[in-house]
Design an enzyme around this catalytic site. Structure first.
Site, PDB file in Angstrom:
ATOM      1  N   SER A 124       0.834  -1.200   0.000  1.00 22.51           N
ATOM      2  CA  SER A 124       0.000   0.000   0.000  1.00 22.51           C
ATOM      3  C   SER A 124       0.865   1.243   0.000  1.00 22.51           C
ATOM      4  CB  SER A 124      -0.866  -0.018   1.262  1.00 22.51           C
ATOM      5  OG  SER A 124      -1.474   1.232   1.458  1.00 22.51           O
ATOM      6  N   TYR A 148      -1.951  -1.570  10.669  1.00 20.50           N
ATOM      7  CA  TYR A 148      -2.199  -2.012   9.288  1.00 20.50           C
ATOM      8  C   TYR A 148      -1.012  -1.631   8.402  1.00 20.50           C
ATOM      9  CZ  TYR A 148      -3.733  -1.837   4.463  1.00 20.50           C
ATOM     10  OH  TYR A 148      -3.786  -1.983   3.091  1.00 20.50           O
ATOM     11  N   LYS A 152       2.083  -4.027   6.483  1.00 19.18           N
ATOM     12  CA  LYS A 152       2.474  -4.018   5.060  1.00 19.18           C
ATOM     13  C   LYS A 152       3.985  -3.787   4.935  1.00 19.18           C
ATOM     14  CE  LYS A 152      -1.483  -4.771   3.203  1.00 19.18           C
ATOM     15  NZ  LYS A 152      -1.733  -6.048   2.543  1.00 19.18           N
TER      16      LYS A 152
HETATM   17  P1  NAD Z   1     -10.979  -7.111   0.718  1.00 21.87           P
HETATM   18  O1  NAD Z   1     -11.222  -7.150   2.179  1.00 21.87           O
HETATM   19  O2  NAD Z   1     -12.130  -6.833  -0.169  1.00 21.87           O
HETATM   20  O3  NAD Z   1     -10.296  -8.481   0.240  1.00 21.87           O
HETATM   21  C1  NAD Z   1      -9.446  -9.224   1.066  1.00 21.87           C
HETATM   22  C2  NAD Z   1      -9.891 -10.678   0.985  1.00 21.87           C
HETATM   23  O4  NAD Z   1      -9.008 -11.479   1.778  1.00 21.87           O
HETATM   24  C3  NAD Z   1     -11.299 -10.914   1.512  1.00 21.87           C
HETATM   25  O5  NAD Z   1     -12.026 -11.674   0.563  1.00 21.87           O
HETATM   26  C4  NAD Z   1     -11.098 -11.683   2.812  1.00 21.87           C
HETATM   27  O6  NAD Z   1     -12.169 -12.586   3.052  1.00 21.87           O
HETATM   28  C5  NAD Z   1      -9.789 -12.404   2.529  1.00 21.87           C
HETATM   29  N1  NAD Z   1      -8.971 -12.742   3.704  1.00 21.87           N
HETATM   30  C6  NAD Z   1      -8.537 -11.920   4.696  1.00 21.87           C
HETATM   31  N2  NAD Z   1      -7.741 -12.617   5.546  1.00 21.87           N
HETATM   32  C7  NAD Z   1      -7.677 -13.883   5.080  1.00 21.87           C
HETATM   33  C8  NAD Z   1      -7.014 -15.057   5.512  1.00 21.87           C
HETATM   34  N3  NAD Z   1      -6.254 -15.070   6.610  1.00 21.87           N
HETATM   35  N4  NAD Z   1      -7.149 -16.194   4.777  1.00 21.87           N
HETATM   36  C9  NAD Z   1      -7.927 -16.209   3.664  1.00 21.87           C
HETATM   37  N5  NAD Z   1      -8.573 -15.123   3.210  1.00 21.87           N
HETATM   38  C10 NAD Z   1      -8.461 -13.979   3.910  1.00 21.87           C
HETATM   39  O7  NAD Z   1      -9.790  -6.055   0.486  1.00 21.87           O
HETATM   40  P2  NAD Z   1      -9.246  -5.431  -0.873  1.00 21.87           P
HETATM   41  O8  NAD Z   1      -9.612  -3.994  -0.888  1.00 21.87           O
HETATM   42  O9  NAD Z   1      -9.599  -6.273  -2.023  1.00 21.87           O
HETATM   43  O10 NAD Z   1      -7.684  -5.496  -0.589  1.00 21.87           O
HETATM   44  C11 NAD Z   1      -6.878  -6.572  -1.041  1.00 21.87           C
HETATM   45  C12 NAD Z   1      -5.456  -6.371  -0.558  1.00 21.87           C
HETATM   46  O11 NAD Z   1      -4.962  -5.123  -1.043  1.00 21.87           O
HETATM   47  C13 NAD Z   1      -5.322  -6.320   0.964  1.00 21.87           C
HETATM   48  O12 NAD Z   1      -4.129  -6.980   1.326  1.00 21.87           O
HETATM   49  C14 NAD Z   1      -5.216  -4.845   1.254  1.00 21.87           C
HETATM   50  O13 NAD Z   1      -4.527  -4.581   2.445  1.00 21.87           O
HETATM   51  C15 NAD Z   1      -4.465  -4.357   0.032  1.00 21.87           C
HETATM   52  N6  NAD Z   1      -4.706  -2.932  -0.246  1.00 21.87           N
HETATM   53  C16 NAD Z   1      -5.986  -2.501  -0.414  1.00 21.87           C
HETATM   54  C17 NAD Z   1      -6.211  -1.147  -0.671  1.00 21.87           C
HETATM   55  C18 NAD Z   1      -7.607  -0.620  -0.850  1.00 21.87           C
HETATM   56  O14 NAD Z   1      -7.784   0.594  -0.823  1.00 21.87           O
HETATM   57  N7  NAD Z   1      -8.625  -1.430  -1.040  1.00 21.87           N
HETATM   58  C19 NAD Z   1      -5.127  -0.264  -0.756  1.00 21.87           C
HETATM   59  C20 NAD Z   1      -3.842  -0.747  -0.592  1.00 21.87           C
HETATM   60  C21 NAD Z   1      -3.629  -2.103  -0.343  1.00 21.87           C
HETATM   61  C1  UD1 Z   2      -7.207   5.002   3.595  1.00 20.29           C
HETATM   62  C2  UD1 Z   2      -6.369   4.409   4.701  1.00 20.29           C
HETATM   63  C3  UD1 Z   2      -5.015   3.992   4.133  1.00 20.29           C
HETATM   64  C4  UD1 Z   2      -5.220   3.011   2.970  1.00 20.29           C
HETATM   65  C5  UD1 Z   2      -6.081   3.724   1.928  1.00 20.29           C
HETATM   66  C6  UD1 Z   2      -6.374   2.866   0.742  1.00 20.29           C
HETATM   67  C7  UD1 Z   2      -7.169   5.619   6.705  1.00 20.29           C
HETATM   68  C8  UD1 Z   2      -6.814   6.600   7.778  1.00 20.29           C
HETATM   69  N1  UD1 Z   2      -6.216   5.406   5.765  1.00 20.29           N
HETATM   70  O1  UD1 Z   2      -6.522   6.123   3.174  1.00 20.29           O
HETATM   71  O2  UD1 Z   2      -4.235   3.377   5.126  1.00 20.29           O
HETATM   72  O3  UD1 Z   2      -3.977   2.652   2.429  1.00 20.29           O
HETATM   73  O4  UD1 Z   2      -7.329   4.100   2.524  1.00 20.29           O
HETATM   74  O5  UD1 Z   2      -7.279   1.875   1.108  1.00 20.29           O
HETATM   75  O6  UD1 Z   2      -8.246   5.027   6.705  1.00 20.29           O
HETATM   76  N2  UD1 Z   2     -12.557  11.504   3.238  1.00 20.29           N
HETATM   77  C9  UD1 Z   2     -13.560  12.402   3.560  1.00 20.29           C
HETATM   78  N3  UD1 Z   2     -14.742  11.918   4.020  1.00 20.29           N
HETATM   79  C10 UD1 Z   2     -14.981  10.588   4.179  1.00 20.29           C
HETATM   80  C11 UD1 Z   2     -13.955   9.660   3.835  1.00 20.29           C
HETATM   81  C12 UD1 Z   2     -12.756  10.164   3.380  1.00 20.29           C
HETATM   82  O7  UD1 Z   2     -13.382  13.618   3.441  1.00 20.29           O
HETATM   83  O8  UD1 Z   2     -16.083  10.208   4.621  1.00 20.29           O
HETATM   84  C13 UD1 Z   2     -11.284  12.029   2.707  1.00 20.29           C
HETATM   85  C14 UD1 Z   2     -10.057  11.661   3.522  1.00 20.29           C
HETATM   86  O9  UD1 Z   2      -9.813  12.599   4.518  1.00 20.29           O
HETATM   87  C15 UD1 Z   2      -8.979  11.631   2.433  1.00 20.29           C
HETATM   88  C16 UD1 Z   2      -9.729  11.177   1.176  1.00 20.29           C
HETATM   89  O10 UD1 Z   2     -11.109  11.433   1.433  1.00 20.29           O
HETATM   90  O11 UD1 Z   2      -8.484  12.925   2.210  1.00 20.29           O
HETATM   91  C17 UD1 Z   2      -9.557   9.699   0.877  1.00 20.29           C
HETATM   92  O12 UD1 Z   2      -9.899   8.954   2.044  1.00 20.29           O
HETATM   93  P1  UD1 Z   2      -9.947   7.341   2.031  1.00 20.29           P
HETATM   94  O13 UD1 Z   2     -10.804   6.889   0.914  1.00 20.29           O
HETATM   95  O14 UD1 Z   2     -10.314   6.913   3.409  1.00 20.29           O
HETATM   96  O15 UD1 Z   2      -8.462   6.887   1.677  1.00 20.29           O
HETATM   97  P2  UD1 Z   2      -7.052   7.306   2.357  1.00 20.29           P
HETATM   98  O16 UD1 Z   2      -7.215   8.402   3.327  1.00 20.29           O
HETATM   99  O17 UD1 Z   2      -6.110   7.536   1.255  1.00 20.29           O
END
Ligand code: NAD
Ligand code: UD1
Length: 335
Positions: A124, A148, A152
């Site tokens: 991330s 979290y 990572k």
């Molecule tokens: P998500 O929660 O939708 O998907 C994660 C999946 O992993 C889920 O289906 C959950 O059931 C499964 N899971 C969790 N722990 C498990 C375990 N121990 N064994 C088997 N399955 C398990 O999340 P996502 O948004 O799709 O994110 C996927 C990955 O990307 C995560 O590692 C997350 O940290 C990373 N990531 C997400 C974002 C974001 O904004 N969504 C940003 C940066 C990194």
């Molecule tokens: C969040 C996570 C970050 C993760 C990233 C991607 C937190 C504190 N950080 O970050 O660790 O890597 O998602 O999944 O949760 N905002 C509003 N109103 C809302 C929601 C968000 O104004 O109701 C603003 C936030 O202040 C920010 C922007 O929207 O400026 C994006 O927020 P968000 O979608 O939560 O993502 P990140 O802050 O980038």
């Protein structure tokens, strides 16, 4: 290739399954469904017309995970499985460290045991902390404000050390910026349980009338309009980045940002959503959210230079696709 996708029923994982299947790969999913539903995989099959082998297991369970490696000749692993709620990670650090780090170690161990050459890890942009934007892959990482983010950064370090000791192994550490949007079919997307933490799902739920108005967390940041700036990337572009990573990966550890390289403020995203979908979106300015940084966007040039990968879909597509999916979610969570 035969690709093991952990967390494949989740938001990013399910879109990546679509991209992998469309690129001709065979997909095996391991997911414990703690934050997803098996129905999502049915929809992936519906979209692609292809089969998926699904194991409902916890990837911290080494015996169950090894069974998959024993049953299939796996060419690569994409490790999405993880817990991702930042606030929850502060309340339950042990749960987050255990799940996110042990799963990474169990999978790495299985890869080495069964001779699986490729490992792609979901990292991330949060690992950059408060570095100067745009974030570049070779910047020293700054400590995260939450378990979290630390899970990572630690997983990145563990995989780097294992790869150094095993020079034939190929590892991609992919640092995602802010994935939003959904597949254009409206069949899969992001449907968080409870009140969303993240901006785009909050916006779509306000548009739907499930929530009354958006609260904009702070308008006094040193940014274009005072609101927080992020690098929103369409989830399908992100998914395609994984297909590219698998194709291009060579031995050693390779770190890549997956973002667009463009910062967008909260108010700019609100405006884009309104224009893309012809909707009004009530909002109010609220206090800053603790732990937020002012700006977070990628230098996305390395993936383009080395892999020829860039994000193709624009903000209008992200807003339209997110809204199309929200409108279609009628029965609950996780699709
Ligand atoms: P998500 O929660 O939708 O998907 C994660 C999946 O992993 C889920 O289906 C959950 O059931 C499964 N899971 C969790 N722990 C498990 C375990 N121990 N064994 C088997 N399955 C398990 O999340 P996502 O948004 O799709 O994110 C996927 C990955 O990307 C995560 O590692 C997350 O940290 C990373 N990531 C997400 C974002 C974001 O904004 N969504 C940003 C940066 C990194
Ligand atoms: C969040 C996570 C970050 C993760 C990233 C991607 C937190 C504190 N950080 O970050 O660790 O890597 O998602 O999944 O949760 N905002 C509003 N109103 C809302 C929601 C968000 O104004 O109701 C603003 C936030 O202040 C920010 C922007 O929207 O400026 C994006 O927020 P968000 O979608 O939560 O993502 P990140 O802050 O980038």
């Amino acid at each position: 290739m035969n690709i093991l996708v952990t967390g494949g029923a989740g938001y990013i994982g399910s879109h990546t399954c679509v991209a992998l299947l469309e690129a001709g790969h065979t997909v095996i999913v391991a997911d414990n469904l703690c934050n997803s539903s098996a129905e999502t995989l049915e929809r992936v099959k519906q979209i692609t017309g292809r089969e998926i082998t699904f194991y409902q297991i916890d990837v911290t369970d080494a015996a169950a995970t090894n069974t998959i490696f024993a049953n299939h000749s796996i060419d690569g692993v994409i490790h999405f499985a993880g817990l991702k709620a930042v606030g929850e990670s502060v309340e339950k650090p042990l749960v987050y460290y255990y799940n996110n780090i042990v799963s990474t170690m169990v999978l790495a161990q299985a890869c080495l045991k069964y001779g699986v050459p490729r490992f792609v890890f979901s990292s991330s942009a949060t690992v950059y902390g408060e570095n100067q934007v745009p974030f570049v892959e070779d910047m020293p990482l700054l400590p995260s404000t939450n378990p979290y983010g630390e899970s990572k950064a630690m997983s990145e370090r563990i995989l780097t050390d294992i790869a150094k000791a095993n020079p034939d192994w190929s590892v991609a550490l992919l640092r995602y910026f802010n994935p939003v949007g959904a597949h254009e079919s409206g069949l899969i997307g992001e449907a968080p349980a409870g009140i969303p933490n993240n901006l785009m799902p909050y916006i779509t739920q306000v548009a739907k009338g499930k929530l009354d108005k958006l609260r904009v967390f702070g308008n006094d940041y040193p940014t274009v309009d005072g609101t927080g700036v992020r690098d929103y990337i369409h989830v399908l572009d992100l998914a395609e980045g994984h297909v590219t990573a698998l194709a291009k990966l060579t031995a050693g550890v390779h770190i890549y940002n997956l973002g667009t390289g463009h910062g967008v403020s909260v108010l700019q995203l609100v405006q884009a959503f309104k224009e893309a979908n012809g909707l009004d979106l009530p909002y109010e300015i609220a206090a800053r959210r603790p732990g937020d940084i002012a700006e977070c966007y990628a230098d996305a040039s390395k993936a383009e230079r080395d892999w020829g990968w860039t994000a193709k879909r624009n903000l209008v597509a992200m807003c339209r696709d997110a809204w199309r999916f929200e409108k279609s979610v009628s029965r609950g969570r996780f699709l």
